[in-house]
Write an enzyme that holds these catalytic residues in place. Structure first.
Site, PDB file in Angstrom:
ATOM      1  N   CYS A  50      19.576  44.422  20.273  1.00 26.85           N
ATOM      2  CA  CYS A  50      19.615  45.007  18.944  1.00 26.85           C
ATOM      3  C   CYS A  50      18.377  44.680  18.122  1.00 26.85           C
ATOM      4  CB  CYS A  50      20.867  44.530  18.197  1.00 26.85           C
ATOM      5  SG  CYS A  50      21.009  42.738  18.077  1.00 26.85           S
ATOM      6  N   ARG A  52      15.156  43.673  19.741  1.00 28.79           N
ATOM      7  CA  ARG A  52      13.921  43.633  20.523  1.00 28.79           C
ATOM      8  C   ARG A  52      13.979  44.611  21.685  1.00 28.79           C
ATOM      9  NH1 ARG A  52      12.081  38.982  21.384  1.00 28.79           N
ATOM     10  NH2 ARG A  52      13.582  37.889  20.081  1.00 28.79           N
ATOM     11  N   SER A 109      14.964  34.565  18.132  1.00 27.74           N
ATOM     12  CA  SER A 109      16.026  35.416  17.601  1.00 27.74           C
ATOM     13  C   SER A 109      16.034  35.381  16.082  1.00 27.74           C
ATOM     14  CB  SER A 109      17.398  34.941  18.117  1.00 27.74           C
ATOM     15  OG  SER A 109      17.452  35.013  19.528  1.00 27.74           O
ATOM     16  N   GLU A 114      20.883  31.430  18.547  1.00 34.45           N
ATOM     17  CA  GLU A 114      22.049  32.159  19.062  1.00 34.45           C
ATOM     18  C   GLU A 114      21.965  32.235  20.586  1.00 34.45           C
ATOM     19  OE1 GLU A 114      22.167  35.379  20.422  1.00 34.45           O
ATOM     20  OE2 GLU A 114      20.077  35.955  20.249  1.00 34.45           O
ATOM     21  N   GLN A 116      23.677  34.425  22.574  1.00 34.26           N
ATOM     22  CA  GLN A 116      23.988  35.726  23.155  1.00 34.26           C
ATOM     23  C   GLN A 116      22.836  36.261  23.995  1.00 34.26           C
ATOM     24  OE1 GLN A 116      25.316  38.564  20.276  1.00 34.26           O
ATOM     25  NE2 GLN A 116      25.821  40.124  21.775  1.00 34.26           N
ATOM     26  N   GLY A 188      33.451  42.355  15.785  1.00 31.07           N
ATOM     27  CA  GLY A 188      32.597  41.973  16.903  1.00 31.07           C
ATOM     28  C   GLY A 188      33.243  40.853  17.690  1.00 31.07           C
ATOM     29  N   GLY A 190      31.254  39.166  20.530  1.00 33.62           N
ATOM     30  CA  GLY A 190      30.261  38.556  21.404  1.00 33.62           C
ATOM     31  C   GLY A 190      30.176  37.064  21.165  1.00 33.62           C
ATOM     32  N   MET A 192      28.029  35.392  19.354  1.00 35.56           N
ATOM     33  CA  MET A 192      27.813  35.109  17.937  1.00 35.56           C
ATOM     34  C   MET A 192      29.118  35.233  17.173  1.00 35.56           C
ATOM     35  SD  MET A 192      25.527  34.288  15.683  1.00 35.56           S
ATOM     36  CE  MET A 192      25.177  34.400  13.918  1.00 35.56           C
ATOM     37  N   SER A 193      29.915  36.205  17.534  1.00 36.06           N
ATOM     38  CA  SER A 193      31.218  36.364  16.881  1.00 36.06           C
ATOM     39  C   SER A 193      32.138  35.194  17.199  1.00 36.06           C
ATOM     40  CB  SER A 193      31.870  37.677  17.333  1.00 36.06           C
ATOM     41  OG  SER A 193      31.081  38.781  16.982  1.00 36.06           O
TER      42      SER A 193
END
Length: 433
Positions: A50, A52, A109, A114, A116, A188, A190, A192-193
């Site tokens: 999302c 890069r 990031s 993070e 992910q 979300g 993932g 991070m979520s």
């Protein structure tokens, strides 16, 4: 062959450009094939997230590879190359390796630290392997994944991302009051979520709902944080029921728009957008009774309250780790690069020794087996002693970067490049992932 990285990220391009070049998995695979089809690239791995889009390539020529990759990226994204050029960056060899390790550790990031990105790197490598052989880049990516895991287990980098989540919850508390009294919606599921859900639970959230397009993942995050999952179709209803909405999907495009927020009751709602590109349309922040906090504002809050100093300490630990791991990787790569030449030299010595022993058998046919064994052992010892110091020194000097002694060894002993290639060819072990 040399490693080249060409790409753009949140550090080099504005959000609207990143959103324009974001590729779904099918288009990322197509880009991999387009890059590999060029004359200057033998292998390629495309990392599309999302925030890069990067192409890692094993290149025969630097300038040719950069030109071919740039054209392929522009074509895949549907954006004219001149519009992308000012946002593109290029890394080569040592700097390319260091960049990949930094990406794997979460240092590059938007939400520093993070985790992910590790899954995204693993998926990028798997997709590249499905598109064709990945011989040279595979060990590099495998090492990057190991370094990324090490950063999360051996340092406090995870606390940096937690700080962003905590800042969002603290900002919400200023508007809503104690977290345990609020209805929290997490959009979300993932990594991070998961971190956000765990942090919210630790800080007192008692009523937590998780939504994801993948119901199974939502249920997993909800179960781990004491919440409950709702189907994606309930998004608008869940937003209407929530006091605090936290979103971090990593999707391309806005997940929450003005239409996602029906007319509010008298109580306010806080929206915390932890994603890049943004999950939440900025226009949501202008709605009556809605307070929107995005990453930029949360970062400013951390700097203002002094939390940035601790973050910098954790980041420095990971940067030191990356420097050490890059040096170790380069040392190992240089040592392995000379190994085929050393193996070819020893193979040549073994052939000469075998030929001379065969000649001895013809000239002295009555030599006893015991005597022949003694002669063979003596010749072997002489050859080993003569080769020992040169082979050790050529490895040391190559690692230290003190001249092309590998080439000198090939010239001095007239080693056939085809023989060297034969001993350096890896066995076919099938897929590595």
């Amino acid at each position: 062959m040399s490693l080249v990285v060409l790409g753009l990220s949140h550090r080099s391009a504005p959000l609207e450009v990143l959103e324009a070049v974001a590729l779904d998995p099918a288009r990322a695979i197509a880009l991999t094939g387009a890059v590999r089809a060029g004359d200057s690239v033998t292998e390629a791995v495309v990392l599309s997230t999302c925030n890069r889009l990067e192409v890692y390539a094993e290149a025969a020529t630097f300038h040719g590879a950069v030109s071919e990759i740039g054209d392929a990226v522009a074509a895949a994204a549907g954006v004219p190359l001149p519009l992308l050029s000012e946002h593109l960056y290029v890394h080569y060899e040592d700097r390319a390796i260091a960049h990949l390790f930094q990406v794997a550790c979460g240092l590059d990031s938007m939400a520093v630290g993070e985790a992910q990105v590790l899954g995204q790197l693993r998926e990028a490598l798997r997709s590249a392997q499905q598109a064709g052989p990945v011989t040279a880049l595979n060990p590099l990516f495998q090492q990057a994944l190991r370094v990324g895991k090490k950063a999360h287990t051996d340092t406090g980098i995870d606390s940096v991302t937690v700080s962003l989540v905590e800042a969002g919850i603290a900002a919400a508390g200023e508007v809503l009051g104690p977290l345990e009294q609020q209805r929290v919606l997490l959009v979300g599921a993932g990594s991070m979520s998961g971190l956000t859900a765990a942090t919210a639970r630790r800080l007192g959230a008692r009523n937590l709902v998780v939504l994801s397009r993948t119901r199974q993942r939502a249920e997993r995050v909800a179960a781990a944080s004491g919440g409950r999952a709702r189907p994606w179709a309930d998004l608008t209803a869940a937003v209407a029921d929530a006091d605090l909405v936290m979103s971090c999907t990593g999707a391309v495009g806005h997940v929450l728009s003005v239409a996602s927020f029906p007319p509010r009751r008298t109580t306010p709602v806080v929206v915390v957008d932890l994603a890049l590109p943004r999950d939440v349309d900025p226009a949501v922040g202008a709605l009556p009774g809605v307070r929107l906090f995005a990453l930029a504002e949360l970062g400013a809050r951390l700097r203002a309250d002094g939390s940035e100093a601790e973050q910098l300490h954790q980041v420095q630990q990971v940067q030191d780790l990356v420097v050490a791991e890059v040096a170790a990787y380069l040392t190992g790569r240089r040592a392995s690069a000379v190994a085929p030449t050393v193996a070819a030299l020893r193979s040549r010595a073994a052939e000469v020794m075998a030929a001379e022993l065969n000649r001895l058998d013809q000239r002295v046919p009555d030599l006893s087996a015991r005597d022949r064994a003694e002669v063979q052992l003596a010749v072997h010892r002489v050859v080993e002693k003569l080769l020992h110091t040169p082979t050790i020194r050529v490895k040391q000097l190559t690692v230290e970067g003190m001249g092309d002694y590998e080439q000198a060894l090939r010239e001095l002993f007239d080693l056939d490049p085809h023989d060297i290639a034969a001993v350096s060819a890896p066995p076919d072990k099938g897929p590595l992932l």
